[in-house]
Design a protein around this motif. Structure first.
Motif, PDB file in Angstrom:
ATOM      1  N   ILE A 172      61.804 -53.366  31.503  1.00 13.45           N
ATOM      2  CA  ILE A 172      63.014 -53.722  30.767  1.00 13.45           C
ATOM      3  C   ILE A 172      63.584 -54.963  31.437  1.00 13.45           C
ATOM      4  O   ILE A 172      63.960 -54.925  32.614  1.00 13.45           O
ATOM      5  N   VAL A 173      63.597 -56.062  30.689  1.00 11.62           N
ATOM      6  CA  VAL A 173      63.852 -57.381  31.266  1.00 11.62           C
ATOM      7  C   VAL A 173      65.118 -57.981  30.668  1.00 11.62           C
ATOM      8  O   VAL A 173      65.337 -57.933  29.452  1.00 11.62           O
ATOM      9  N   GLY A 174      65.948 -58.566  31.542  1.00 14.13           N
ATOM     10  CA  GLY A 174      67.144 -59.250  31.070  1.00 14.13           C
ATOM     11  C   GLY A 174      68.392 -58.761  31.773  1.00 14.13           C
ATOM     12  O   GLY A 174      68.351 -57.904  32.658  1.00 14.13           O
ATOM     13  N   ASP A 175      69.507 -59.342  31.374  1.00 11.74           N
ATOM     14  CA  ASP A 175      70.814 -58.974  31.918  1.00 11.74           C
ATOM     15  C   ASP A 175      71.590 -58.176  30.874  1.00 11.74           C
ATOM     16  O   ASP A 175      71.421 -58.374  29.669  1.00 11.74           O
ATOM     17  N   ALA A 176      72.466 -57.296  31.352  1.00 15.48           N
ATOM     18  CA  ALA A 176      73.326 -56.542  30.439  1.00 15.48           C
ATOM     19  C   ALA A 176      74.209 -57.511  29.656  1.00 15.48           C
ATOM     20  O   ALA A 176      74.631 -58.537  30.195  1.00 15.48           O
ATOM     21  N   PRO A 177      74.488 -57.209  28.386  1.00 13.09           N
ATOM     22  CA  PRO A 177      74.099 -55.988  27.667  1.00 13.09           C
ATOM     23  C   PRO A 177      72.835 -56.159  26.829  1.00 13.09           C
ATOM     24  O   PRO A 177      72.473 -55.255  26.101  1.00 13.09           O
ATOM     25  N   ALA A 178      72.168 -57.299  26.926  1.00 14.61           N
ATOM     26  CA  ALA A 178      71.034 -57.586  26.028  1.00 14.61           C
ATOM     27  C   ALA A 178      69.724 -57.602  26.803  1.00 14.61           C
ATOM     28  O   ALA A 178      69.202 -58.662  27.141  1.00 14.61           O
ATOM     29  N   MET A 179      69.217 -56.432  27.117  1.00 10.25           N
ATOM     30  CA  MET A 179      67.931 -56.311  27.795  1.00 10.25           C
ATOM     31  C   MET A 179      66.851 -55.966  26.772  1.00 10.25           C
ATOM     32  O   MET A 179      67.134 -55.320  25.761  1.00 10.25           O
ATOM     33  N   GLN A 180      65.622 -56.363  27.054  1.00 13.33           N
ATOM     34  CA  GLN A 180      64.507 -56.091  26.155  1.00 13.33           C
ATOM     35  C   GLN A 180      63.446 -55.257  26.857  1.00 13.33           C
ATOM     36  O   GLN A 180      63.028 -55.581  27.968  1.00 13.33           O
ATOM     37  N   ALA A 181      63.025 -54.188  26.196  1.00 14.23           N
ATOM     38  CA  ALA A 181      61.880 -53.422  26.676  1.00 14.23           C
ATOM     39  C   ALA A 181      60.617 -54.162  26.256  1.00 14.23           C
ATOM     40  O   ALA A 181      60.430 -54.443  25.075  1.00 14.23           O
ATOM     41  N   GLN A 182      59.796 -54.489  27.235  1.00 14.04           N
ATOM     42  CA  GLN A 182      58.593 -55.270  26.963  1.00 14.04           C
ATOM     43  C   GLN A 182      57.342 -54.520  27.406  1.00 14.04           C
ATOM     44  O   GLN A 182      57.358 -53.784  28.402  1.00 14.04           O
ATOM     45  N   LEU A 183      56.271 -54.723  26.663  1.00 14.97           N
ATOM     46  CA  LEU A 183      54.959 -54.233  27.055  1.00 14.97           C
ATOM     47  C   LEU A 183      54.066 -55.445  27.251  1.00 14.97           C
ATOM     48  O   LEU A 183      53.823 -56.209  26.312  1.00 14.97           O
ATOM     49  N   ILE A 184      53.598 -55.622  28.483  1.00 16.41           N
ATOM     50  CA  ILE A 184      52.715 -56.744  28.822  1.00 16.41           C
ATOM     51  C   ILE A 184      51.311 -56.184  29.025  1.00 16.41           C
ATOM     52  O   ILE A 184      51.112 -55.253  29.812  1.00 16.41           O
ATOM     53  N   THR A 185      50.345 -56.733  28.324  1.00 12.66           N
ATOM     54  CA  THR A 185      48.956 -56.289  28.425  1.00 12.66           C
ATOM     55  C   THR A 185      48.106 -57.419  28.984  1.00 12.66           C
ATOM     56  O   THR A 185      48.192 -58.559  28.515  1.00 12.66           O
ATOM     57  N   ARG A 186      47.305 -57.118  29.986  1.00 11.92           N
ATOM     58  CA  ARG A 186      46.387 -58.118  30.537  1.00 11.92           C
ATOM     59  C   ARG A 186      45.097 -58.073  29.725  1.00 11.92           C
ATOM     60  O   ARG A 186      44.289 -57.151  29.873  1.00 11.92           O
ATOM     61  N   THR A 187      44.912 -59.038  28.872  1.00 10.34           N
ATOM     62  CA  THR A 187      43.775 -59.032  27.952  1.00 10.34           C
ATOM     63  C   THR A 187      42.528 -59.690  28.555  1.00 10.34           C
ATOM     64  O   THR A 187      41.416 -59.456  28.088  1.00 10.34           O
ATOM     65  N   ALA A 188      42.716 -60.523  29.577  1.00  4.15           N
ATOM     66  CA  ALA A 188      41.614 -61.154  30.306  1.00  4.15           C
ATOM     67  C   ALA A 188      42.152 -61.544  31.677  1.00  4.15           C
ATOM     68  O   ALA A 188      43.349 -61.388  31.949  1.00  4.15           O
ATOM     69  N   ALA A 189      41.287 -62.056  32.542  1.00  8.29           N
ATOM     70  CA  ALA A 189      41.704 -62.357  33.913  1.00  8.29           C
ATOM     71  C   ALA A 189      42.944 -63.239  33.960  1.00  8.29           C
ATOM     72  O   ALA A 189      43.835 -63.032  34.794  1.00  8.29           O
ATOM     73  N   ASP A 190      43.039 -64.219  33.058  1.00  9.43           N
ATOM     74  CA  ASP A 190      44.166 -65.151  33.083  1.00  9.43           C
ATOM     75  C   ASP A 190      44.974 -65.125  31.782  1.00  9.43           C
ATOM     76  O   ASP A 190      45.685 -66.086  31.485  1.00  9.43           O
ATOM     77  N   THR A 191      44.872 -64.036  31.038  1.00  9.54           N
ATOM     78  CA  THR A 191      45.546 -63.978  29.746  1.00  9.54           C
ATOM     79  C   THR A 191      46.371 -62.705  29.625  1.00  9.54           C
ATOM     80  O   THR A 191      45.873 -61.609  29.920  1.00  9.54           O
ATOM     81  N   PHE A 192      47.620 -62.875  29.209  1.00  3.02           N
ATOM     82  CA  PHE A 192      48.530 -61.746  29.040  1.00  3.02           C
ATOM     83  C   PHE A 192      49.184 -61.832  27.663  1.00  3.02           C
ATOM     84  O   PHE A 192      49.512 -62.924  27.198  1.00  3.02           O
ATOM     85  N   GLU A 193      49.377 -60.672  27.050  1.00  6.16           N
ATOM     86  CA  GLU A 193      50.110 -60.598  25.799  1.00  6.16           C
ATOM     87  C   GLU A 193      51.392 -59.811  26.029  1.00  6.16           C
ATOM     88  O   GLU A 193      51.367 -58.758  26.671  1.00  6.16           O
ATOM     89  N   THR A 194      52.510 -60.330  25.519  1.00  7.61           N
ATOM     90  CA  THR A 194      53.797 -59.663  25.677  1.00  7.61           C
ATOM     91  C   THR A 194      54.341 -59.259  24.315  1.00  7.61           C
ATOM     92  O   THR A 194      54.437 -60.083  23.410  1.00  7.61           O
ATOM     93  N   SER A 195      54.693 -57.980  24.204  1.00  4.79           N
ATOM     94  CA  SER A 195      55.322 -57.465  22.988  1.00  4.79           C
ATOM     95  C   SER A 195      56.723 -56.985  23.339  1.00  4.79           C
ATOM     96  O   SER A 195      56.896 -56.258  24.321  1.00  4.79           O
ATOM     97  N   THR A 196      57.703 -57.408  22.550  1.00  5.68           N
ATOM     98  CA  THR A 196      59.062 -56.890  22.718  1.00  5.68           C
ATOM     99  C   THR A 196      59.207 -55.674  21.819  1.00  5.68           C
ATOM    100  O   THR A 196      59.012 -55.756  20.599  1.00  5.68           O
ATOM    101  N   LEU A 197      59.538 -54.533  22.418  1.00  8.93           N
ATOM    102  CA  LEU A 197      59.538 -53.263  21.696  1.00  8.93           C
ATOM    103  C   LEU A 197      60.905 -52.932  21.097  1.00  8.93           C
ATOM    104  O   LEU A 197      60.996 -52.482  19.962  1.00  8.93           O
ATOM    105  N   PHE A 198      61.956 -53.135  21.874  1.00 12.11           N
ATOM    106  CA  PHE A 198      63.307 -52.813  21.415  1.00 12.11           C
ATOM    107  C   PHE A 198      64.303 -53.347  22.439  1.00 12.11           C
ATOM    108  O   PHE A 198      63.927 -53.765  23.538  1.00 12.11           O
ATOM    109  N   GLU A 199      65.581 -53.331  22.082  1.00 14.64           N
ATOM    110  CA  GLU A 199      66.645 -53.717  23.012  1.00 14.64           C
ATOM    111  C   GLU A 199      67.285 -52.458  23.587  1.00 14.64           C
ATOM    112  O   GLU A 199      67.391 -51.428  22.916  1.00 14.64           O
ATOM    113  N   THR A 200      67.699 -52.549  24.820  1.00 10.42           N
ATOM    114  CA  THR A 200      68.331 -51.415  25.476  1.00 10.42           C
ATOM    115  C   THR A 200      69.170 -51.952  26.644  1.00 10.42           C
ATOM    116  O   THR A 200      69.299 -53.171  26.814  1.00 10.42           O
ATOM    117  N   ASN A 201      69.724 -51.064  27.426  1.00 10.91           N
ATOM    118  CA  ASN A 201      70.546 -51.463  28.574  1.00 10.91           C
ATOM    119  C   ASN A 201      70.473 -50.341  29.600  1.00 10.91           C
ATOM    120  O   ASN A 201      70.963 -49.238  29.343  1.00 10.91           O
TER     121      ASN A 201
END
Length: 216
Positions: A172-201
């Motif tokens: 969960i990344v960010g400062d209150a009150p607008a934080m984002q739950a993120q899912l980061i997937t390592r798809t290759a040695a130097d490649t990452f995909e980030t999905s923002t799932l929802f906002e929370t605090n």
């Protein structure tokens, strides 16, 4: 309190409506008894849609956030998991029931000891509890899944690098009150995909990585 009715209501009224439909997760929430991981003074809040204070500035997540994180991580029986922030050990127990091995790091020795007692009472033995400050980095091992149980204004780059290829990081990344739950997937040695799932605090990790801020 009718505990089983309260548990049923938690699942049906809080968790399913928040798009948690993975049958493995829903079944696990019936089996791992949340009320036994809640501080005695807060037993009445065990199934309520609220954070529960644990002391030392730490809190248990809401039930729906715990469930949503589990579903997002999509743990497999062979996975190794790193959890930052053991808290009461409840999320640790859920992770351990789905994965092969969990390393859980807690900055407060008292909370780690309580988590150890809770996990032992549920005969959960595939957890390695450690005490230390892991807000920005912990060890060198790579994991199939990593979860940060407190928020962080900036995601520490070290944790991306500790994912195996195919590994998932829930944060969960960010400062209150607008934080984002993120899912980061390592798809290759130097490649990452980030999905923002929802906002929370949620409560931040102690000593969390801070962004560079302009001073006027």
């Amino acid at each position: 309190m009718n505990l089983e009715q309260a548990r049923f209501n938690m699942i049906e009224q809080q968790i399913r409506p928040w798009d948690v439909l993975d049958p493995r997760v829903l079944e696990l929430l019936k089996v791992v008894r949340r009320e036994q991981f809640v501080p005695p003074a807060s037993k009445a809040l065990a199934f309520v849609d609220t954070e529960i204070p644990l002391g030392h500035g730490a809190s248990m997540w809401t039930p729906k956030l715990e469930a949503r994180a589990l579903q997002a991580l999509n743990l497999q029986a062979t996975d190794s998991v790193l959890e930052i922030g053991s808290g009461s050990g409840y999320l640790t127990a859920l992770l351990a029931r789905m994965a092969a091995q969990v390393t859980s790091v807690e900055i407060e020795a008292e909370l780690s000891a309580q988590a150890a007692r809770n996990l032992a009472s549920h005969t959960i033995g595939n957890v390695n509890l450690q005490v230390g400050d892991a807000a920005q980095h912990w060890g060198e091992a790579e994991y199939d899944a990593i979860v940060l149980t407190g928020s962080t204004p900036v995601l520490p780059p070290a944790y991306r690098q500790q994912l195996k290829v195919g590994g998932r990081l829930f944060a969960i990344v960010g400062d209150a009150p607008a934080m984002q739950a993120q899912l980061i997937t390592r798809t290759a040695a130097d490649t990452f995909e980030t999905s923002t799932l929802f906002e929370t605090n949620v409560t931040p990790l102690r000593n969390a990585l801070q962004p560079e801020r302009f001073v006027f």
